[in-house]
Enzyme design. Structure first.
Site, short mmCIF file in Angstrom:
data_model
loop_
_atom_site.label_atom_id
_atom_site.label_comp_id
_atom_site.label_asym_id
_atom_site.label_seq_id
_atom_site.Cartn_x
_atom_site.Cartn_y
_atom_site.Cartn_z
N HIS A 2 0.84 -1.22 0.00
CA HIS A 2 0.00 0.00 0.00
C HIS A 2 0.86 1.26 0.00
O HIS A 2 0.43 2.30 0.50
CB HIS A 2 -0.95 0.03 1.20
CG HIS A 2 -1.67 -1.24 1.44
ND1 HIS A 2 -2.93 -1.51 0.94
CD2 HIS A 2 -1.30 -2.37 2.11
CE1 HIS A 2 -3.31 -2.72 1.30
NE2 HIS A 2 -2.34 -3.28 2.01
N SER A 13 16.03 20.48 -17.08
CA SER A 13 14.88 21.34 -17.34
C SER A 13 15.36 22.60 -18.02
O SER A 13 16.44 23.12 -17.71
CB SER A 13 14.19 21.69 -16.03
OG SER A 13 13.46 22.91 -16.16
N LYS A 23 17.34 20.92 -11.90
CA LYS A 23 16.63 19.68 -12.16
C LYS A 23 17.46 18.60 -12.84
O LYS A 23 18.27 18.88 -13.72
CB LYS A 23 15.41 19.96 -13.03
CG LYS A 23 14.36 20.80 -12.33
CD LYS A 23 13.46 19.97 -11.46
CE LYS A 23 12.51 19.23 -12.35
NZ LYS A 23 11.45 18.59 -11.64
N GLU A 27 10.48 7.43 -17.16
CA GLU A 27 9.12 7.94 -17.39
C GLU A 27 8.62 7.54 -18.77
O GLU A 27 7.46 7.17 -18.94
CB GLU A 27 9.11 9.47 -17.31
CG GLU A 27 9.38 10.01 -15.92
CD GLU A 27 9.57 11.52 -15.96
OE1 GLU A 27 8.58 12.25 -15.90
OE2 GLU A 27 10.73 11.97 -16.07
#
Ligand code: ARG
Length: 459
Positions: A157, A278, A284, A291
Site C-alpha cells: 500500500h 529542465s 533539475k 518515465e
C-alpha cells in the site's frame, strides 16, 4: 507493363485518392526479406513438383536472390505506384528476368503470402526479444549480486511494511521477465505453422508440396484449414498481449526508478548520461528514460486493442481490414525493443544508495511483525500477539520513539513473555535473516537465488 496485376477486368485507372488510401508499401516494406524467403521456397517447390521447369525456377530464384541483395543494401528502387511490398517485389522481378516472373504467383495469393510473411517476421522478432529479455535479466542479476545484504523497506500500500534486501527486490523483476520470455516462447511454438497453399481462401488446384515449403522455411507443420489460414491473426494478438504484459513489467520498474530517484526517497541516482534537465529550472535532473518507458506502455496497450477491434466481427476469410494489423505490430516491436535496450544500458549504471535505504528501514516500525512473531514463538496465539504489538506501536507513536528504542522493562509491561532475546529480534539484520525459507528475503535465500539465476542466465 500493366500498372496493376489485377487490372484485367477494370475499365478505368484507380483514383489517386484510392491509390493512397489502400497502399501499404510505406510500412509493409519491412516485410521484404521475409516475402523474398517465402517466394524462393515457393519457387523451389514449384520446380520440385514440376509445375515450373527447373530452368524457370532457377531464373526466378536467381532474380529473387538479386532483389534480396538490393533490399539488404538499401538499393531496391521503391515506387509509390506499387500498392504493397508483394507487388513491388513482383514488379521488380519482372523487370529483372522478364515474363517468366509471372509464373512465381502460380498457386499462391497475396492472402496466404502476407500471412506467411507475418509469421516469419514475428517468429524472428520473438527470438530476438527473448535474447533481449535475457540481457536485461543479466544486468538486473549483476546489480543484485552486489546487494544481497543491502536492506531497504519493503512496501505494501506504499507504506513501509517489512525490511527486505535490495537483491530480492531486483530479482522480483528477473522473475517477471522470465515469465515474459516463456510466454514469447509459447507464442512462437503456436505460430510456427506454414499457411502457404491456402491460396486466396480455398486452397489451390496445383499439386503443391506444402510440407516441403514448410520444411525449407523452418516451420513445424502446415495449416489445416485454408479459410482460417488467411483470416487468422491470433498469433499477432498473442504477440501483442505478451508484449503488453512485458511492457507492464518494464513500466512498473520504470515507475519504481522514478519514485526511488526522488528527493523524498533518494534510493537511487541516475547517471547523468541517462537523465535530462529542465529548460527553466537549473537544479533539475529528471528520470525521463524511466518515465518514457512507463509512458510508452500506453501505446503498446493501444496496439493490442486496435488489433482486437480490427478482428472483432470480421467475417471469413481474408478482408482488407487485415492490412491494418501491420502498423500497430511494427510500432509495438520497435517500442518494446527500444525499452528493453535502454533499460539494459541504464540498469548497470544505477547508483543505489544503501545508507538512505537503511535509514528509511529504521523508521516506521518495520520490526512490528517480528515482535509479534516473537511472542507467537513463545506460545501466544498470533492474533493475541498481533494485538499486543499493536498496543506497543501505539505507545511508541505517543512517546515519539521507534521499537528499537524500547527497553526490556518497557516491553515486559506489555507481556511477561518478552525476554532479553526480544531486543535482538528487533534489528534489521535479524528481521531479514529470519525469513529464511524458499522465496523469502533472507540473504542466505537470496544468495541461493542469485546462484540459481546465474546458472540459468549464463547457459
Ligand atoms: N497488403 C495486403 C495486406 O497487408 C496484402 C494482401 C492483399 N490482398 C488482397 N486481396 N488485396 O493485407
Amino acid at each position: 507493363m500493366p500498372s496493376k496485376p489485377w487490372s484485367g477486368r477494370f475499365q478505368e485507372p484507380t483514383h489517386q485518392l484510392v491509390e493512397a488510401f489502400t497502399a501499404s508499401l510505406a510500412f509493409d516494406c519491412r516485410l521484404a526479406p521475409y516475402d523474398l524467403r517465402g517466394s524462393i521456397a515457393h519457387a523451389r517447390m514449384l520446380a520440385k513438383q514440376r509445375v515450373l521447369t527447373r530452368k524457370e525456377a532457377a531464373k526466378i530464384v536467381k532474380g529473387l536472390e538479386g532483389i534480396t541483395r538490393e533490399i539488404a543494401r538499401g538499393k531496391f528502387p521503391f515506387s509509390a505506384a506499387d500498392e504493397d511490398i508483394h507487388m513491388a517485389i513482383e514488379r521488380r522481378l519482372l523487370k529483372k528476368i522478364g515474363p517468366v516472373a509471372g509464373k512465381l504467383h502460380t498457386g499462391r495469393s497475396r492472402n496466404d503470402q502476407v500471412a506467411l510473411d507475418l509469421r516469419l517476421y514475428v517468429r524472428e522478432v520473438l527470438d530476438g526479444l527473448q535474447e533481449r529479455i535475457r540481457r536485461l535479466q543479466r544486468v538486473l542479476l549483476d546489480q543484485a549480486e552486489g546487494h544481497a545484504e543491502t536492506i531497504l523497506p519493503g512496501y505494501t500500500h506504499m507504506q513501509r511494511a517489512q525490511p527486505i534486501v535490495l537483491a530480492h527486490h531486483l530479482l522480483a523483476y528477473v522473475e517477471m521477465l522470465e515469465r515474459d520470455r516463456e510466454r514469447l516462447a509459447d507464442a512462437r511454438a503456436r505460430l510456427n505453422v506454414c499457411p502457404l497453399g491456402a491460396g486466396a481462401l480455398a486452397g489451390t488446384t496445383f499439386p503443391l508440396d506444402r510440407a516441403y515449403v514448410a520444411q525449407i522455411l523452418g516451420f513445424d507443420g502446415v495449416s489445416q484449414n485454408s479459410l482460417d489460414a488467411v483470416a487468422d491473426r491470433d498469433f499477432l494478438v498473442e504477440f501483442l498481449a505478451d508484449v503488453a504484459l512485458l511492457m507492464t513489467h518494464l513500466s512498473r520498474l520504470g515507475e519504481e526508478l522514478v519514485l526511488w530517484s526522488t528527493f523524498e526517497f533518494g534510493f537511487v541516482e541516475f547517471p547523468d548520461a541517462f537523465a535530462t534537465g529542465s529548460s527553466m529550472m537549473p537544479q533539475k535532473k529528471n528520470p525521463d528514460v524511466a518515465e518514457l518507458v512507463r509512458g510508452k506502455t500506453g501505446r503498446v496497450f493501444g496496439h493490442l486493442l486496435s488489433l482486437l477491434t480490427i478482428l472483432k466481427g470480421l467475417p471469413l476469410s481474408y478482408n482488407r481490414d487485415l492490412q491494418e494489423d501491420k502498423e500497430p505490430l511494427f510500432d509495438a516491436v520497435e517500442t518494446v525493443e527500444q525499452c528493453l535496450e535502454v533499460l539494459t544500458a541504464l540498469v548497470p549504471r544505477l547508483a543505489f544508495k544503501p545508507k538512505r535505504m537503511r535509514r528509511a528501514a529504521e523508521w516506521g516500525y518495520l520490526a512490528a511483525t517480528d515482535l509479534a512473531d516473537y511472542l507467537a514463538s513463545k506460545g501466544l496465539p498470533f492474533r493475541e500477539a498481533h494485538a499486543i504489538v499493536g498496543r506497543i506501536v501505539a505507545y511508541c507513536l505517543k512517546a515519539g520513539k521507534e521499537l528499537t528504542a524500547l527497553s526490556l522493562a518497557e516491553l515486559k509491561t506489555f507481556s511477561p513473555r518478552f525476554g532479553p532475546d526480544a531486543l535482538q529480534a528487533l534489528t534489521l539484520e535479524a528481521s531479514v535473516a529470519r525469513r529464511n525459507l524458499v522465496g523469502g528475503t533472507a540473504p542466505a535465500q537470496v544468495r541461493r537465488q542469485i546462484r540459481a539465476w546465474a546458472k540459468r542466465l549464463k547457459a
